[in-house]
Design a protein around this motif. Sequence first.
Motif, PDB file in Angstrom:
ATOM      1  N   HIS A   1       0.345   3.611  -3.057  1.00 41.28           N
ATOM      2  CA  HIS A   1      -0.213   4.929  -2.762  1.00 41.28           C
ATOM      3  C   HIS A   1       0.368   5.977  -3.709  1.00 41.28           C
ATOM      4  O   HIS A   1      -0.340   6.876  -4.166  1.00 41.28           O
ATOM      5  CB  HIS A   1       0.088   5.287  -1.305  1.00 41.28           C
TER       6      HIS A   1
ATOM      7  N   LEU B   1      -5.877   7.408   3.175  1.00 38.47           N
ATOM      8  CA  LEU B   1      -4.440   7.198   3.371  1.00 38.47           C
ATOM      9  C   LEU B   1      -3.700   8.528   3.500  1.00 38.47           C
ATOM     10  O   LEU B   1      -2.740   8.644   4.274  1.00 38.47           O
ATOM     11  CB  LEU B   1      -3.866   6.379   2.213  1.00 38.47           C
TER      12      LEU B   1
ATOM     13  N   ASP C   1      -7.621   6.576  -1.209  1.00 42.79           N
ATOM     14  CA  ASP C   1      -6.538   7.541  -1.363  1.00 42.79           C
ATOM     15  C   ASP C   1      -6.692   8.690  -0.371  1.00 42.79           C
ATOM     16  O   ASP C   1      -5.721   9.110   0.272  1.00 42.79           O
ATOM     17  CB  ASP C   1      -6.525   8.068  -2.798  1.00 42.79           C
TER      18      ASP C   1
ATOM     19  N   TRP D   1       0.817  -1.212   0.000  1.00 44.79           N
ATOM     20  CA  TRP D   1       0.000   0.000   0.000  1.00 44.79           C
ATOM     21  C   TRP D   1       0.851   1.264   0.000  1.00 44.79           C
ATOM     22  O   TRP D   1       0.445   2.278  -0.603  1.00 44.79           O
ATOM     23  CB  TRP D   1      -0.958   0.003   1.191  1.00 44.79           C
TER      24      TRP D   1
END
Length: 283
Positions: free
Chosen positions: A75, A150, A147, A71
């Motif tokens: 990202h 995060l 998104d 991730w």
Amino acid sequence: MTQAVGAGRATGFELLADLVADGDVVVLSGAGLSTESGIPDYRGETGRRRRATPMTYQTFVGSAEARRRYWARSHLGWRHVARAAPNAGHRAVAELQRRGLVTGIIAQNVDGLHQAAGATGVIELHGSLDRVRCLDCGERTPRDDLDRRLREANPGWAARAAEFNPDGDAVLTDEEVAAFRIVDCAGCGGVLKPDVIFFGENVPPDRVRTCYDLTERAGVLLVLGSSLTVMSGYRFVRHADRHAVPVAIVNQGPTRGDGHATVILDAPLGATLTALVARLTSR
């Protein structure tokens, strides 16, 4: 009879045009179709310049650290994919579909660029990076939502990718990965996974059956930008061959399916498909 491009390029190109002009074309596209949009592949020209090790399903589900690494890298890599625009090859496929010549598109890519170019009814054989799935409750959510979450969970994280690998994977240092915080499913707290098929994971049987059915009914199976190294796509070439459906391949470099092909063009995808549309227009 197989005709390859080389000294007889015009003959091979005209044979391709003849096959496509008859209609009922089913496209099987791979990563090579998206390299002109700046998205690297595993085995083509861009792949040979890197050593990218793809994430496997077993590693992802079996290790929290592997999920953190995935991730963190994704990202940044996702933004690179999300910014990519369809290239001339994608636009040509969409135009052939608009004209009624392409009746099915099986995309091995997970970047959504066929749809961005205007194609419809695309079968995403390996899923799409723009969705996320919870492995516990099964809920699918937009990648943009993840998104945002995060970003909120990592306000001071300022990593910069050294390079980009296929499927939205960015190269980061171990220190940058260790500083990254992942989030869980907002609904049940379960493990989140991109809604794509990882290596070692099976494509859903109903999706495979749909692709087999399309292939059997095709006038020609047109392979675009795929080395056909993995069985996931290669099986449809073999299926076409067993059902006497002609196979045409446009790719840079040899493919696993060359022995099944009626025509092979070793050529750039964007220029070749643009020329194909123009040739069909002039008939």
